[in-house]
Write an enzyme that holds these catalytic residues in place. Structure first.
Site, mmCIF file in Angstrom:
data_model
loop_
_atom_site.group_PDB
_atom_site.id
_atom_site.type_symbol
_atom_site.label_atom_id
_atom_site.label_comp_id
_atom_site.label_asym_id
_atom_site.label_seq_id
_atom_site.Cartn_x
_atom_site.Cartn_y
_atom_site.Cartn_z
ATOM 1 N N GLY A 148 -18.455 35.787 -16.013
ATOM 2 C CA GLY A 148 -19.832 36.262 -15.999
ATOM 3 C C GLY A 148 -20.593 35.661 -14.830
ATOM 4 N N CYS A 149 -21.769 36.231 -14.559
ATOM 5 C CA CYS A 149 -22.546 35.766 -13.405
ATOM 6 C C CYS A 149 -23.092 34.357 -13.623
ATOM 7 C CB CYS A 149 -23.670 36.752 -13.105
ATOM 8 S SG CYS A 149 -24.689 37.209 -14.538
ATOM 9 N N TYR A 150 -23.729 34.112 -14.764
ATOM 10 C CA TYR A 150 -24.207 32.761 -15.051
ATOM 11 C C TYR A 150 -23.066 31.735 -15.079
ATOM 12 C CZ TYR A 150 -28.999 34.236 -16.442
ATOM 13 O OH TYR A 150 -30.292 34.702 -16.488
#
Length: 343
Positions: free
Chosen positions: A146-148
């Site tokens: 995921g991006c986070y």
């Protein structure tokens, strides 16, 4: 080599199209959209008016003929059903959703749906390129982070592996642009809700929390818990996380910086900032870079690490292409050499 993009009309999907169009080895073999099949791509995204591709339905037989690598830029619950079918037919699958990032129990709890089969959860390789490159090179199914978690783990894993912090005192303050919420119509993503506004959301409930904790725990060797607080910022792209943790004895700011530089010296997309040179999201926009800055607050004894990425590139499509390059034995930077956009 021809590729297939399933989920071509979302922001992650169209970013994949942009990167694959400029890739020296990869070509687009088919673009799939369940919401707008048979629509010309340029009718959905007018900035691609020079492209003549038409969006297709998800037909496995047709898609297996169209490409050797299948990207899933889809909502939760799609790739868990379809990726194994393509992988069993010899296709390399790179999944940008969260369907293969967690164990089955954690997926049920945090995503609220049934997980992929246990066999494929076990076989999937986590696609954090800088830390799992060897496994990625032989993987059939790559689970893109995921991006986070990408921004967070690139900052956090070195601290844990080198025992530079207390693992029980980790706080991650995270801020993301609105494109992280996807292209679908959502009340909290409307212009009047976002403009001139900054707010936290899904506090203590974001599905990226267990993903960060899973791979932080792997780096430390025992369970690690983090306080993760995401915020929505009124901008299109970008993520900035500020990680704080109590420093272990004997660490200085200079030693911390040297540690990061040593670990990432061969990582083409991780840039370490010098002392008091704090990164901003604009400095990585449109690129596959992650910029890291480390500081030691001697007054409080806390390590502070800032990490910035473009959530649609290093946080999604760019890292997926980086993983494609690793998997195929190509230059890791192929198709990703573009500099950040500025201003």
């Amino acid at each position: 080599m021809k590729t297939v993009v399933i989920g071509s009309t979302g922001y992650g999907g169209v970013e994949l199209i942009r990167l694959l169009e400029n890739h020296p080895q990869a070509r687009i073999g088919a673009l799939v959209s369940s919401s707008q099949p048979r629509e010309p791509l340029k009718a959905v995204y007018p900035h691609l008016s020079h492209m003549e591709e038409t969006l297709e339905e998800l037909d496995p037989d047709r898609l297996c003929e169209a490409g050797d690598v299948v990207f899933f830029a889809t909502p939760p619950g799609v790739s868990s059903q379809w990726a194994p079918r393509f992988a069993e037919r010899g296709k390399v699958c790179i999944d940008l959703s969260g369907d293969f990032r967690l164990t089955d129990d954690a997926y049920r709890r945090w995503y609220g749906r049934e997980p992929a089969s246990a066999d494929w959860l076990e076989r999937a390789v986590y696609g954090l390129s800088e830390w799992y490159a060897e496994q990625i090179r032989s993987a059939t199914l790559i689970s893109n982070p995921g991006c986070y978690p990408t921004a967070s783990l690139l900052a956090l894993i070195p601290l844990l592996r080198e025992r530079a912090i207390d693992p029980d005192m980790i706080v991650i303050d995270a801020k993301s642009g609105v494109s992280g919420a996807g292209r679908g119509l959502k009340l909290n993503a409307l212009f009047c809700e976002v403009n001139e506004n900054l707010r936290p959301y899904r506090v203590d409930a974001h599905q990226h929390t267990p993903e960060i904790e899973r791979y932080a725990s792997e780096a430390w060797g025992r369970p690690v818990r983090v306080t993760f607080i995401p915020h929505l910022v009124p901008m299109n792209r970008g993520i900035l996380i500020t990680l704080t943790a109590r420093a272990a004895e004997g660490w200085t700011r200079r030693r911390l910086e040297e540690m990061y530089r040593g670990i990432y010296q061969s990582a083409p997309f991780v840039r370490i900032r010098s002392e008091n040179d704090w990164p901003g999201t604009k400095q990585v926009q449109g690129s596959n870079y992650c910029d890291l800055a480390v500081h030691l607050d001697e007054r409080t004894g806390r390590v502070i690490v800032m990490s910035v990425i473009d959530n649609l590139v290093k946080g999604a499509a760019g890292q997926a292409v980086q993983n494609l390059n690793l998997r195929m034995g190509w230059d890791e930077t192929a198709g990703l050499e573009g500099l950040p956009l500025y201003p």
